[in-house]
Design a protein around this motif. Structure first.
Motif, PDB file in Angstrom:
ATOM      1  N   TYR A 232     -14.650  -9.743  37.029  1.00 60.49           N
ATOM      2  CA  TYR A 232     -13.801 -10.816  36.494  1.00 60.49           C
ATOM      3  C   TYR A 232     -14.169 -11.254  35.097  1.00 60.49           C
ATOM      4  O   TYR A 232     -15.354 -11.271  34.694  1.00 60.49           O
ATOM      5  CB  TYR A 232     -14.198 -11.855  37.274  1.00 60.49           C
ATOM      6  CG  TYR A 232     -13.190 -13.153  36.905  1.00 60.49           C
ATOM      7  CD1 TYR A 232     -12.023 -13.204  37.154  1.00 60.49           C
ATOM      8  CD2 TYR A 232     -13.893 -14.484  36.471  1.00 60.49           C
ATOM      9  CE1 TYR A 232     -11.099 -14.120  36.952  1.00 60.49           C
ATOM     10  CE2 TYR A 232     -13.033 -15.382  36.309  1.00 60.49           C
ATOM     11  CZ  TYR A 232     -11.745 -15.157  36.308  1.00 60.49           C
ATOM     12  OH  TYR A 232     -10.855 -16.549  36.133  1.00 60.49           O
ATOM     13  N   GLU A 233     -13.226 -10.993  34.234  1.00 59.92           N
ATOM     14  CA  GLU A 233     -13.498 -11.288  32.858  1.00 59.92           C
ATOM     15  C   GLU A 233     -12.494 -12.516  32.663  1.00 59.92           C
ATOM     16  O   GLU A 233     -11.380 -12.685  32.871  1.00 59.92           O
ATOM     17  CB  GLU A 233     -12.611 -10.127  32.042  1.00 59.92           C
ATOM     18  CG  GLU A 233     -13.089 -10.113  30.575  1.00 59.92           C
ATOM     19  CD  GLU A 233     -12.895  -9.165  29.745  1.00 59.92           C
ATOM     20  OE1 GLU A 233     -12.957  -8.928  28.546  1.00 59.92           O
ATOM     21  OE2 GLU A 233     -12.494  -7.920  30.354  1.00 59.92           O
ATOM     22  N   VAL A 234     -12.890 -13.426  31.876  1.00 63.55           N
ATOM     23  CA  VAL A 234     -12.263 -14.608  31.336  1.00 63.55           C
ATOM     24  C   VAL A 234     -12.739 -15.176  29.848  1.00 63.55           C
ATOM     25  O   VAL A 234     -13.731 -14.800  29.472  1.00 63.55           O
ATOM     26  CB  VAL A 234     -12.709 -15.737  32.225  1.00 63.55           C
ATOM     27  CG1 VAL A 234     -14.227 -16.115  32.353  1.00 63.55           C
ATOM     28  CG2 VAL A 234     -11.777 -16.968  32.125  1.00 63.55           C
ATOM     29  N   GLU A 235     -11.661 -15.883  29.318  1.00 70.88           N
ATOM     30  CA  GLU A 235     -12.411 -16.425  28.028  1.00 70.88           C
ATOM     31  C   GLU A 235     -12.145 -17.918  28.011  1.00 70.88           C
ATOM     32  O   GLU A 235     -11.120 -18.384  28.594  1.00 70.88           O
ATOM     33  CB  GLU A 235     -11.205 -15.813  26.730  1.00 70.88           C
ATOM     34  CG  GLU A 235     -11.635 -14.327  26.430  1.00 70.88           C
ATOM     35  CD  GLU A 235     -11.058 -13.783  25.180  1.00 70.88           C
ATOM     36  OE1 GLU A 235     -10.553 -14.830  24.256  1.00 70.88           O
ATOM     37  OE2 GLU A 235     -11.199 -12.781  24.726  1.00 70.88           O
ATOM     38  N   GLY A 236     -12.939 -18.537  27.131  1.00 71.43           N
ATOM     39  CA  GLY A 236     -12.882 -20.138  27.144  1.00 71.43           C
ATOM     40  C   GLY A 236     -14.011 -20.537  26.321  1.00 71.43           C
ATOM     41  O   GLY A 236     -14.921 -19.904  25.871  1.00 71.43           O
ATOM     42  N   PHE A 246     -18.491 -22.873  21.732  1.00 73.53           N
ATOM     43  CA  PHE A 246     -18.153 -21.682  20.911  1.00 73.53           C
ATOM     44  C   PHE A 246     -17.222 -21.166  22.125  1.00 73.53           C
ATOM     45  O   PHE A 246     -17.069 -21.377  23.076  1.00 73.53           O
ATOM     46  CB  PHE A 246     -19.241 -20.868  20.521  1.00 73.53           C
ATOM     47  CG  PHE A 246     -20.164 -20.457  21.950  1.00 73.53           C
ATOM     48  CD1 PHE A 246     -20.012 -19.113  22.530  1.00 73.53           C
ATOM     49  CD2 PHE A 246     -21.062 -21.357  22.526  1.00 73.53           C
ATOM     50  CE1 PHE A 246     -20.660 -18.836  23.483  1.00 73.53           C
ATOM     51  CE2 PHE A 246     -21.686 -20.854  23.694  1.00 73.53           C
ATOM     52  CZ  PHE A 246     -21.526 -19.553  24.239  1.00 73.53           C
ATOM     53  N   TRP A 247     -16.220 -20.346  21.418  1.00 80.48           N
ATOM     54  CA  TRP A 247     -15.299 -19.754  22.102  1.00 80.48           C
ATOM     55  C   TRP A 247     -16.059 -18.334  22.660  1.00 80.48           C
ATOM     56  O   TRP A 247     -16.443 -17.508  21.938  1.00 80.48           O
ATOM     57  CB  TRP A 247     -14.085 -19.349  21.600  1.00 80.48           C
ATOM     58  CG  TRP A 247     -13.123 -18.652  22.273  1.00 80.48           C
ATOM     59  CD1 TRP A 247     -12.606 -17.487  22.269  1.00 80.48           C
ATOM     60  CD2 TRP A 247     -12.070 -19.348  23.073  1.00 80.48           C
ATOM     61  NE1 TRP A 247     -11.425 -17.187  23.023  1.00 80.48           N
ATOM     62  CE2 TRP A 247     -11.061 -18.378  23.772  1.00 80.48           C
ATOM     63  CE3 TRP A 247     -11.850 -20.870  23.270  1.00 80.48           C
ATOM     64  CZ2 TRP A 247     -10.110 -18.878  24.333  1.00 80.48           C
ATOM     65  CZ3 TRP A 247     -10.959 -21.062  24.294  1.00 80.48           C
ATOM     66  CH2 TRP A 247      -9.930 -20.160  24.839  1.00 80.48           C
ATOM     67  N   ALA A 248     -15.857 -18.313  24.023  1.00 81.29           N
ATOM     68  CA  ALA A 248     -16.525 -16.873  24.565  1.00 81.29           C
ATOM     69  C   ALA A 248     -15.664 -15.903  25.060  1.00 81.29           C
ATOM     70  O   ALA A 248     -14.768 -16.426  26.137  1.00 81.29           O
ATOM     71  CB  ALA A 248     -17.891 -17.284  25.177  1.00 81.29           C
ATOM     72  N   ASN A 249     -16.128 -14.757  25.424  1.00 84.13           N
ATOM     73  CA  ASN A 249     -15.507 -13.676  26.369  1.00 84.13           C
ATOM     74  C   ASN A 249     -16.741 -13.787  27.522  1.00 84.13           C
ATOM     75  O   ASN A 249     -17.883 -13.376  27.058  1.00 84.13           O
ATOM     76  CB  ASN A 249     -15.298 -12.558  25.831  1.00 84.13           C
ATOM     77  CG  ASN A 249     -14.787 -11.385  26.723  1.00 84.13           C
ATOM     78  OD1 ASN A 249     -15.860 -10.629  27.024  1.00 84.13           O
ATOM     79  ND2 ASN A 249     -13.576 -11.322  27.027  1.00 84.13           N
ATOM     80  N   VAL A 250     -16.486 -13.875  28.855  1.00 82.45           N
ATOM     81  CA  VAL A 250     -17.599 -13.904  29.691  1.00 82.45           C
ATOM     82  C   VAL A 250     -16.855 -12.659  30.719  1.00 82.45           C
ATOM     83  O   VAL A 250     -15.861 -12.813  31.174  1.00 82.45           O
ATOM     84  CB  VAL A 250     -17.675 -15.104  30.370  1.00 82.45           C
ATOM     85  CG1 VAL A 250     -18.975 -14.962  31.274  1.00 82.45           C
ATOM     86  CG2 VAL A 250     -17.947 -16.122  29.230  1.00 82.45           C
ATOM     87  N   VAL A 251     -17.793 -11.734  31.025  1.00 80.48           N
ATOM     88  CA  VAL A 251     -17.641 -10.831  32.311  1.00 80.48           C
ATOM     89  C   VAL A 251     -18.478 -11.235  33.241  1.00 80.48           C
ATOM     90  O   VAL A 251     -19.607 -11.017  33.025  1.00 80.48           O
ATOM     91  CB  VAL A 251     -17.612  -9.364  31.592  1.00 80.48           C
ATOM     92  CG1 VAL A 251     -17.329  -8.362  32.954  1.00 80.48           C
ATOM     93  CG2 VAL A 251     -16.682  -9.240  30.479  1.00 80.48           C
ATOM     94  N   PHE A 252     -18.078 -11.226  34.330  1.00 79.95           N
ATOM     95  CA  PHE A 252     -18.892 -11.336  35.493  1.00 79.95           C
ATOM     96  C   PHE A 252     -18.811 -10.288  36.497  1.00 79.95           C
ATOM     97  O   PHE A 252     -17.773  -9.665  36.571  1.00 79.95           O
ATOM     98  CB  PHE A 252     -18.359 -12.623  36.531  1.00 79.95           C
ATOM     99  CG  PHE A 252     -18.780 -14.208  35.899  1.00 79.95           C
ATOM    100  CD1 PHE A 252     -19.866 -14.703  36.117  1.00 79.95           C
ATOM    101  CD2 PHE A 252     -17.521 -14.440  35.148  1.00 79.95           C
ATOM    102  CE1 PHE A 252     -20.088 -15.872  35.595  1.00 79.95           C
ATOM    103  CE2 PHE A 252     -17.724 -15.675  34.549  1.00 79.95           C
ATOM    104  CZ  PHE A 252     -18.870 -16.778  35.011  1.00 79.95           C
ATOM    105  N   THR A 253     -19.797  -9.591  36.944  1.00 80.01           N
ATOM    106  CA  THR A 253     -19.959  -8.283  37.859  1.00 80.01           C
ATOM    107  C   THR A 253     -20.875  -8.791  39.088  1.00 80.01           C
ATOM    108  O   THR A 253     -21.825  -9.221  38.756  1.00 80.01           O
ATOM    109  CB  THR A 253     -20.529  -7.321  36.842  1.00 80.01           C
ATOM    110  OG1 THR A 253     -19.766  -6.903  35.889  1.00 80.01           O
ATOM    111  CG2 THR A 253     -20.435  -6.066  38.048  1.00 80.01           C
ATOM    112  N   ALA A 254     -20.111  -8.485  40.126  1.00 80.04           N
ATOM    113  CA  ALA A 254     -20.642  -9.007  41.488  1.00 80.04           C
ATOM    114  C   ALA A 254     -21.919  -7.978  41.781  1.00 80.04           C
ATOM    115  O   ALA A 254     -21.558  -6.597  41.632  1.00 80.04           O
ATOM    116  CB  ALA A 254     -19.705  -9.053  42.801  1.00 80.04           C
ATOM    117  N   ILE A 255     -23.007  -8.142  42.225  1.00 80.51           N
ATOM    118  CA  ILE A 255     -24.030  -7.339  42.636  1.00 80.51           C
ATOM    119  C   ILE A 255     -24.094  -7.435  44.017  1.00 80.51           C
ATOM    120  O   ILE A 255     -24.525  -8.387  44.608  1.00 80.51           O
ATOM    121  CB  ILE A 255     -25.691  -7.494  41.895  1.00 80.51           C
ATOM    122  CG1 ILE A 255     -25.556  -7.440  40.585  1.00 80.51           C
ATOM    123  CG2 ILE A 255     -26.793  -6.657  42.383  1.00 80.51           C
ATOM    124  CD1 ILE A 255     -26.659  -8.036  39.714  1.00 80.51           C
TER     125      ILE A 255
END
Length: 672
Positions: A232-236, A246-255
């Motif tokens: 799941y990728e999101v910016e905020g 700060f404005w960030a790009n965040v990528v979550f990866t389930a393990i």
């Protein structure tokens, strides 16, 4: 000795078979000792694993002799600390717990007969008689080399991954457990978010979100989305330790575990603040450029309108003087000619500047359609040949044995070709030639070449050829020009999906060419042309009352549609003009019964043209019907308030169109 330790009078056949299978197994070593630790049994597995034959060790050595002595000493010392009981180094260190009824497993290094070593897992068990007395010890060992190799490889892999993660400083790499608590924290995370690892490990990752996002439940929704989607990728906006955002790009990866359940998350965060600032700067710069471009276009449009009024007086009075009944003296005639020449040149300059402004602002309306090159070149030939004949220039045009169509705006292609042909004549040598030919550069492209026998251009001047107002040193020559025509031609061709270029050799001449997309012939073109021709012939039948309609429109497709509609009315003759200025001239010259006027026209708008017609007593009585794609209520209101007889919108509704045309014709007849 084996019998003493393992056999019993109650042993049966199957039991003996099991004992034999165990003792003869080569998969693990079985070593049995007496109570003093001297080896009494050494099975086949032990022989294979350690390289000794049983006869070499039974009643001769203890297990301590085949173990790494340092490990045995360390084991004894550790056991002493654990039990607070002195343990002598040697086999006793391994057997002590077993003697107390505790089975224990050890990771030890076995030493083979040849001196080589390998890791082993050894289980030690005390052997007792019926009275509970210790009669010996049983050691069962397995080779642990393969497992150790896997563990070592895994350790190096994990260490390499850890070092790789730690070396990443421009990205925060954070591991979360299934509840969202921080498990690990790399150097990049510390740099970007400001927390040291010991400050944040164990804390919930929601502390990186602004309060408003926490209140809306955004952190949990992000985890749920990652668990559901896998990635799941999101910016905020995110929050640092010091409270700054700060404005960030965040990528979550389930393990996931083997059952597919999310047992944790890998979270990668990039600080995009700088990129966002650059984007905002670019957006602001683009907005400022667009505003400046719009202001420039509006200024040029206004300037054009303002210049036309005094220019109209200059040219008008000069023409009156030129056609005065009282002949002018040769000196006066020369002066009048200079005024007219300069006036028409200034008008051409104004028109070209306005056209260029429209192109640059993106407001120029083009109507690409399949266009017959034969027709366009024939029309250009008719327009340009008188100019060539006056200068003694011989022109050659292609013969079209087969139909040839290109996808262009017909009016704008004619404008480009007339410009290229005019330049080829103006800058040619005396008695020179101009050759127009066609070539297929590719299957889907057609190249039109305009070759002259002029002086040619050196390379340094070719590089400046398409610069506005740059006439390459011809400013003081005999030929007039604006220095805009080629620039505008190039951009018009590019807007139509083509390419315009030039090849030139000093003393030989120049070849200007444009490549355009080929097009299929329009369907039913010949059948559509026949009714229109028939209608025009019928319109000229003696005795029929002939009415004249002038249609001012720059879109060829719209012109063709109205031509076909009017072809159904044999009593109406259709005149056309492609811009407001030409429409005014045609209206003054031919006095049509009704004028059909587009609003968005090159040069001046339909509303401006209407005003000029209304202000001129010669055309003020002519009903002018608006036909425009500007269909908003405010556009219609504005048009009617400007003085249009009626206001029609595109696309044309045939019935309404004919009714409006009939009403305008009736009004014109009533005021005749």
């Amino acid at each position: 000795m084996i019998t003493t330790l393992f056999d019993s009078p109650a042993a049966t056949g199957p039991t003996v078979a099991l004992q034999d299978a165990i003792l003869t197994s080569a998969n693990f070593s079985i070593i049995a000792t007496d109570e003093k630790g001297v080896i009494q049994l050494f099975n086949i597995g032990a022989e294979s694993m350690l390289g000794y034959a049983a006869v070499e060790v039974v009643n001769k050595i203890t297990p301590a002799d085949i173990h790494d002595p340092q490990e045995v000493i360390e084991r004894a010392q550790a056991l002493s600390r654990e039990l607070a009981t002195p343990i002598a180094p040697g086999f006793e260190a391994l057997a002590f717990k077993a003697s107390r009824g505790i089975e224990d497993k050890y990771e030890l290094t076995y030493i083979r007969k040849d001196g080589s070593r390998f890791p082993a897992i050894v289980s030690v068990t005390a052997l007792r008689n019926a009275e509970g007395g210790i009669i010996g010890y049983l050691l069962i060992g397995t080779d642990n080399s393969a497992r150790k190799q896997v563990e070592e490889k895994l350790r190096w892999t994990e260490e390499g991954f850890r070092l790789m993660v730690e070396s990443v400083t421009d990205c925060a790499i954070v591991m979360l457990d299934s509840e969202g608590r921080v498990v690990s924290w790399n150097t990049g995370a510390q740099r970007i978010k400001g927390y040291a690892a010991d400050e944040i490990v164990g804390q919930h990752f929601s502390r990186f979100y602004p309060p408003g996002e926490i209140a809306r439940g955004t952190p949990q929704r992000d985890l749920d989305s990652a668990a559901a989607e896998g990635r799941y990728e999101v910016e905020g906006w995110r929050v640092r330790k010091d409270g700054s955002v700060f404005w960030a790009n965040v990528v979550f990866t389930a393990i996931r575990d083997p059952a597919g359940n999310a047992r944790g998350f890998a979270k990668l965060t990039r600080d995009l603040t700088e990129r966002r600032q650059v984007e905002q700067t670019l957006t602001q710069a683009k907005g400022a450029a667009e505003k400046a471009n719009l202001a420039k276009s509006e200024f040029l449009s206004s300037m054009s309108h303002e210049l036309r009024s005094p220019l109209n007086a200059i040219l008008g009075f000069a023409q009156l003087m030129d056609s005065d009944a009282t002949p002018a003296t040769p000196s006066q005639k020369g002066s009048i000619d200079e005024i007219l020449r300069a006036g028409w040149y200034l008008l051409e300059l104004i028109n070209e500047i306005l056209d260029l402004a429209q192109i640059e602002s993106g407001k120029l309306s083009l109507s690409p359609e399949p266009t017959s090159l034969a027709e366009v070149i024939l029309e250009c030939q008719a327009m340009i040949e008188p100019q060539a004949q006056n200068r003694g220039i011989h022109m050659t045009f292609p013969a079209f044995e087969l139909p040839c169509f290109v996808a262009v705006d017909r009016t704008r292609l004619k404008q480009v070709l007339i410009n290229l042909l005019s330049n080829a004549i103006k800058y040619n040598k005396a008695q020179g030639t101009v050759v127009v030919d066609l070539a297929g550069s590719t299957v889907d492209r057609i190249r039109i070449n305009v070759r002259d026998t002029g002086a040619g251009l050196p390379a340094e001047k070719l590089a400046q050829l398409f610069q506005p107002f740059n006439r390459l040193g011809q400013e003081h020559g005999a030929e007039q020009g604006t220095g805009i025509g080629l620039v505008m031609s190039k951009r018009l061709i590019e807007l139509m999906g083509g390419v315009l270029g030039v090849e030139s050799s000093v003393g030989v001449g120049s070849a200007f060419w444009c490549e355009l997309d080929a097009a299929a012939a329009p369907a039913l073109e010949s059948k559509e042309a026949e009714p229109a021709a028939l209608a025009r012939a019928q319109a000229q039948q003696p005795g029929d009352p002939l009415r004249t309609l002038l249609y001012v429109e720059d879109n060829p497709a719209n012109l063709k549609l109205v031509e076909q509609l009017i072809a159904r009315r044999p009593t109406i003759r259709l005149l056309t003009a492609v811009d407001g200025n030409m429409g005014i001239q045609v209206a003054r010259a031919h006095q049509p019964d009704v004028i059909l006027m587009d609003i968005n026209l090159p040069g001046i708008s339909g509303i401006e043209a209407l005003k000029i017609l209304r202000d001129d007593p010669a055309t003020a009585h002519i009903p002018v019907v608006a036909l425009s794609a500007n269909a908003m209520p405010r556009d219609i209101t504005k048009g009617l308030e400007a003085g249009f007889f009626s206001y029609l919108t595109k696309p044309i509704k045939v019935k309404a169109f004919m009714e409006a045309l009939d009403a305008a014709l009736e009004s014109a007849q009533a005021h005749a």
